[in-house]
Design a protein around this motif. Structure first.
Motif, mmCIF file in Angstrom:
data_model
loop_
_atom_site.group_PDB
_atom_site.id
_atom_site.type_symbol
_atom_site.label_atom_id
_atom_site.label_comp_id
_atom_site.label_asym_id
_atom_site.label_seq_id
_atom_site.Cartn_x
_atom_site.Cartn_y
_atom_site.Cartn_z
ATOM 1 N N ARG A 147 -99.572 -51.440 -15.556
ATOM 2 C CA ARG A 147 -99.330 -52.261 -16.734
ATOM 3 C C ARG A 147 -97.886 -52.712 -16.844
ATOM 4 N N ILE A 148 -97.001 -52.197 -16.023
ATOM 5 C CA ILE A 148 -95.575 -52.504 -16.122
ATOM 6 C C ILE A 148 -95.143 -53.293 -14.893
ATOM 7 N N PHE A 149 -94.466 -54.423 -15.095
ATOM 8 C CA PHE A 149 -93.966 -55.186 -13.952
ATOM 9 C C PHE A 149 -92.728 -55.984 -14.349
ATOM 10 N N TYR A 150 -91.942 -56.336 -13.339
ATOM 11 C CA TYR A 150 -90.748 -57.149 -13.553
ATOM 12 C C TYR A 150 -91.094 -58.622 -13.402
ATOM 13 N N PRO A 151 -90.590 -59.475 -14.272
ATOM 14 C CA PRO A 151 -90.790 -60.914 -14.101
ATOM 15 C C PRO A 151 -89.917 -61.414 -12.957
ATOM 16 N N PRO A 152 -90.128 -62.637 -12.504
ATOM 17 C CA PRO A 152 -89.287 -63.163 -11.416
ATOM 18 C C PRO A 152 -87.850 -63.370 -11.873
ATOM 19 N N THR A 195 -99.376 -63.777 -25.347
ATOM 20 C CA THR A 195 -99.715 -62.751 -26.333
ATOM 21 C C THR A 195 -100.297 -61.493 -25.705
ATOM 22 N N ASP A 196 -100.497 -61.500 -24.379
ATOM 23 C CA ASP A 196 -101.015 -60.323 -23.682
ATOM 24 C C ASP A 196 -99.910 -59.361 -23.270
ATOM 25 N N TYR A 206 -95.904 -57.378 -23.772
ATOM 26 C CA TYR A 206 -94.739 -56.940 -24.529
ATOM 27 C C TYR A 206 -93.515 -57.251 -23.662
ATOM 28 N N TYR A 207 -92.371 -57.581 -24.297
ATOM 29 C CA TYR A 207 -91.173 -57.986 -23.562
ATOM 30 C C TYR A 207 -90.030 -57.034 -23.908
ATOM 31 N N TYR A 208 -89.306 -56.593 -22.868
ATOM 32 C CA TYR A 208 -88.214 -55.652 -23.059
ATOM 33 C C TYR A 208 -86.993 -56.087 -22.247
ATOM 34 N N VAL A 209 -85.798 -55.829 -22.806
ATOM 35 C CA VAL A 209 -84.553 -55.877 -22.037
ATOM 36 C C VAL A 209 -84.139 -54.428 -21.828
ATOM 37 N N THR A 210 -84.139 -53.978 -20.584
ATOM 38 C CA THR A 210 -83.824 -52.572 -20.304
ATOM 39 C C THR A 210 -82.336 -52.351 -20.039
ATOM 40 N N TYR A 211 -81.627 -53.438 -19.648
ATOM 41 C CA TYR A 211 -80.187 -53.313 -19.421
ATOM 42 C C TYR A 211 -79.548 -54.690 -19.503
ATOM 43 N N ALA A 212 -78.341 -54.735 -20.055
ATOM 44 C CA ALA A 212 -77.525 -55.951 -20.052
ATOM 45 C C ALA A 212 -76.063 -55.515 -19.949
ATOM 46 N N ASP A 213 -75.260 -56.264 -19.220
ATOM 47 C CA ASP A 213 -73.850 -55.924 -18.998
ATOM 48 C C ASP A 213 -73.108 -55.986 -20.340
ATOM 49 N N VAL A 264 -88.249 -56.393 -18.487
ATOM 50 C CA VAL A 264 -89.505 -55.782 -18.065
ATOM 51 C C VAL A 264 -90.628 -56.308 -18.947
ATOM 52 N N PHE A 265 -91.786 -56.611 -18.307
ATOM 53 C CA PHE A 265 -92.999 -57.004 -19.030
ATOM 54 C C PHE A 265 -93.983 -55.828 -18.992
ATOM 55 N N VAL A 266 -94.679 -55.601 -20.095
ATOM 56 C CA VAL A 266 -95.709 -54.568 -20.181
ATOM 57 C C VAL A 266 -96.983 -55.211 -20.715
ATOM 58 N N VAL A 267 -98.088 -55.012 -20.002
ATOM 59 C CA VAL A 267 -99.371 -55.545 -20.452
ATOM 60 C C VAL A 267 -99.863 -54.737 -21.642
ATOM 61 N N LYS A 268 -100.255 -55.435 -22.696
ATOM 62 C CA LYS A 268 -100.730 -54.750 -23.907
ATOM 63 C C LYS A 268 -102.015 -53.977 -23.607
#
Length: 270
Positions: free
Chosen positions: A166-171, A215-216, A218-225, A266-270
């Protein structure tokens, strides 16, 4: 309740041997032979006597199907029942169920019809054994064991498929950090565009990669400088935020010192 078998295997076995009923016989007054669950036979015509003797006892040889009658004068009379059917039930009158009531057919005819269509049982997943037991979750066990039923397989793979897949990185996308200020990046649009139109694909692969609706996910920022982006504010005009459909708002506070500045999504499928 005339049929003695409690399952299909037993029913077919009994039918194959020709034994369709185990009802008890009893002798009533007037030389009447009575079947336990209904049906009578007057044995008087079978007697070779003229003085209207009554039958005082009887015995049935199950091997030869010969009925021996004991008369009141002490004599005996035999009756050959080998050609007589012990039951006149039709296929639709004989019910077939197991002790738990799992088989859905209500008669032999229905049972054979169900067998013909391949619907033989309504077994639960923990009642269905694997043809070959297999270990599905070796990595998650301190002492690996083989799963032996469908339920065990489901329990073993559910924790794996419900998390990792369910967890993957976008391009990778380009973020303009050449000037300070606030900007909005449509993460979903970038992901959908690149997955929908890949630059190359292997032989025989579909033109586009399957994608989720906005809408399927969830969107996350896991790190930013933190030296470039405002990563500390939770409110205000420079705070980093993501909408439910994947639009990321970021603020460049300072220009990056090199080309290694990162922001991970990171994208997570609901």
């Amino acid at each position: 309740g005339n049929f003695t078998a409690t399952d299909v295997e037993g029913a077919l076995a009994e039918l194959a041997t020709g034994s369709t009923d185990d009802q008890a016989l009893s002798l009533a007054a007037g030389n009447i032979l009575t079947l336990e669950d209904g049906g009578t036979v007057d044995l008087t015509p079978y007697l070779d006597n003229t003085d209207d003797q009554q039958i005082t006892a009887f015995s049935l040889d199950n091997t030869t199907d010969v009925l021996t009658l004991t008369l009141e004068n002490g004599g005996t009379q035999t009756v050959d029942l080998s050609g007589v059917s012990t039951d006149d039930q039709t296929a639709t009158e004989v019910s077939v169920t197991d002790a738990a009531g799992n088989f859905t057919a209500t008669d032999v005819e229905g049972a054979l019809a169900e067998l013909a269509t391949g619907s033989t049982d309504d077994q639960f997943d923990d009642e269905v054994s694997l043809r070959t037991p297999i270990d599905m979750d070796e990595g998650g066990e301190s002492s690996p064991t083989n799963e032996t039923t469908v339920q065990e397989v489901i329990n073993a793979i559910a924790p794996i498929t419900s998390k990792a897949a369910r967890i993957f990185y976008p391009p990778s996308i380009e973020v303009d950090a050449s000037t300070t200020g606030t900007q909005i990046i449509d993460l979903y649009a970038q992901y959908n565009a690149q997955f929908g139109s890949p630059l190359r694909s292997s032989s025989g692969a579909p033109t586009a990669i399957p994608t989720y609706a906005s809408t399927d996910l969830y969107y996350y920022v896991t790190y930013a400088d933190p030296s470039v982006f405002d990563t500390t504010s939770t409110t205000g005009p420079t705070a980093m935020s993501i909408t439910a459909d994947g639009k990321l708002t970021i603020t460049v506070d300072a220009l990056p010192s090199d080309y290694n500045t990162l922001i991970n999504v990171v994208f997570v499928v609901k």
